[in-house]
Structures are given as C-alpha cells and as structure tokens.
Scaffold this motif. Structure first.
Motif, short mmCIF file in Angstrom:
data_model
loop_
_atom_site.label_atom_id
_atom_site.label_comp_id
_atom_site.label_asym_id
_atom_site.label_seq_id
_atom_site.Cartn_x
_atom_site.Cartn_y
_atom_site.Cartn_z
N ASP A 67 0.83 -1.21 0.00
CA ASP A 67 0.00 0.00 0.00
C ASP A 67 0.86 1.26 0.00
O ASP A 67 0.57 2.24 -0.71
N ASP A 84 2.55 1.63 -3.46
CA ASP A 84 1.57 2.14 -4.43
C ASP A 84 1.40 3.65 -4.26
O ASP A 84 1.34 4.40 -5.25
N TRP A 85 1.29 4.08 -3.03
CA TRP A 85 1.06 5.50 -2.74
C TRP A 85 2.26 6.34 -3.17
O TRP A 85 2.10 7.42 -3.75
#
Length: 242
Positions: free
Chosen positions: A89, A92-93
């Motif tokens: 996560d 991805d950010w």
C-alpha cells in the motif's frame, strides 16, 4: 461530466486511428457510459495531448480518432527517485504521488533491511499511468527493474544524488541544492534505515550529498514524497517562472 483523459501507446496525429489499451473499452463503455462519437483526451508521452473522438467501442476494445492538438509535448524535469521498496500500500502511494510530482524515473533498490523482497513492476506501471492521466502530465515516469543498492550506485551517471538524513545532522535541502539543476536524484532508504556498511558505501560516492529532511523522523513514504516536493520547489518545474 468530465472528458476522460487516457494514455495510449500508438502514435497520435490528425486522421489516425488509435487503438486503446486493454481495459479502456470496458472503462469507457461500462464505467463512464460513453458512446461512439463522445470526446476523449489522449496522450502517449511523445506527441503531446490531443482531443479525440471515440471511433468504436466493442466490449473491451476501443478505437480513437485524434482531431486536434491541445498541448505540444513537454518533458518533466529530470528528477529521479531511488528508494528501498516498502509494503504494497505504501509503495503504491509513493508511485502515485511521485507521478503527480513529476518525477521522471523511479528506481527500486534492495538494501539489507528491506522488508519487501520483490517488486510488481506491472502493477506499479499501471498506478503511474492512472496517476498521469488524472494529474494531466504529458508523460509517464519510467519504473526501472529493481537493483541492489550497490549495483544502482555503480550504474548511476554522476548526477547529484541527495540522501535523506533522518536525524537532521546534514545541511538542509535548500543549502545542498544551491546552484544545482536537474538531473537530480533522491535516495530514500528502508524503514529500518541503511546499515553502517551501506552508509559508508553511499558516502564514498563523489556525487552523493546528505541532506536533512527536517527535525522529525519520517516514515519512508513520507520522506520520499516530501523530499520530491522540495526538489520540485527548489530545482524543478515548481521553481520555473509562471
């Protein structure tokens, strides 16, 4: 409703027929409820941004017809991010925000304290493409296959490379960046930090400069995005005259 903006790989020019990428037909027809003849905006990282019409929609396939150039091609400043991969996560950010911030190249580097042992380049490339479509940049960042830290430093072309100093013992980024212009890179280590051996290897490189990232300890994803923002503000296209 806003006009969809899409990245395509084919050449763009008036009168051409441009195939969409896999999934774009479904997105336009089923998600956006678009029909043949509706307008779209296209870019491919080479030929600028074009107003186009939907020539056909068939299930998952789309065909476009460019009509007029909206913006000529312009490259993002050559800002680069080298970072130790983090959990999915957060990674991805970082890729999404680095794309929005205009970084030209993202290079994952494996270090001794990495908590992630592999990088899904296809997934990260898709995230970068979607972010570029949304933020209206005219190109995509390159996402390179991961390298060992030492291999990445060996392959570096000698451009200034800033290494974030989590403890604030180095000069500020404003001081380090004085007189420097792109290409410039930012190296961000893993959550657990670099080992002493890695730090010694990094510091021995003549192109490396430590730079403080403020008085607080930052998570890796915060360090990456805030560091890129400072690079853009002091040496990138944020610093360009309006």
């Amino acid at each position: 409703m806003s006009i969809p903006r899409l990245y395509v790989e084919a050449a763009l020019g008036a009168g051409a027929e441009v195939p969409g990428l896999p999934g774009q037909g479904h997105y336009l027809g089923q998600v956006m409820r678009k029909r043949e003849g509706d307008p779209v905006v296209l870019f491919n990282g080479r030929d600028g941004e074009w107003r186009a019409g939907i020539a056909s929609l068939r299930k998952d396939k789309a065909l476009f017809r460019p009509e007029a150039l909206l913006r000529p091609q312009a490259a993002s400043p050559d800002l680069r991010l080298l970072l130790a991969p983090v959990k999915r996560d957060a990674m991805d950010w970082i890729v999404e925000k680095a794309t929005e911030l205009g970084v030209r190249r993202i290079q994952p580097v494996f270090t001794a304290r990495c908590v992630v042992g592999r990088v899904n380049l296809e997934r990260l490339s898709a995230i970068a493409r979607e972010a570029a479509e949304q933020c209206e940049r005219l190109d995509l960042p390159g996402i390179a296959p991961p390298l060992d830290l030492h291999a990445a430093l060996d392959a570096w072309d000698g451009a200034p490379l800033l290494v974030g100093d989590a403890r604030g013992n180095a000069p500020s980024m404003r001081v380090v960046l004085q007189g420097k212009a792109p290409p410039i890179g930012l190296l961000v280590g893993p959550e657990g930090g670099f080992t002493e051996a890695e730090l010694d290897a990094v510091r021995r490189r003549p192109f490396v400069s430590p730079a403080a990232l403020g008085p607080r300890i930052l998570r890796a994803e915060t360090a990456a995005v805030s560091g890129l923002a400072v690079l853009q503000a002091l040496a990138g296209d944020w610093a360009a005259p309006s």
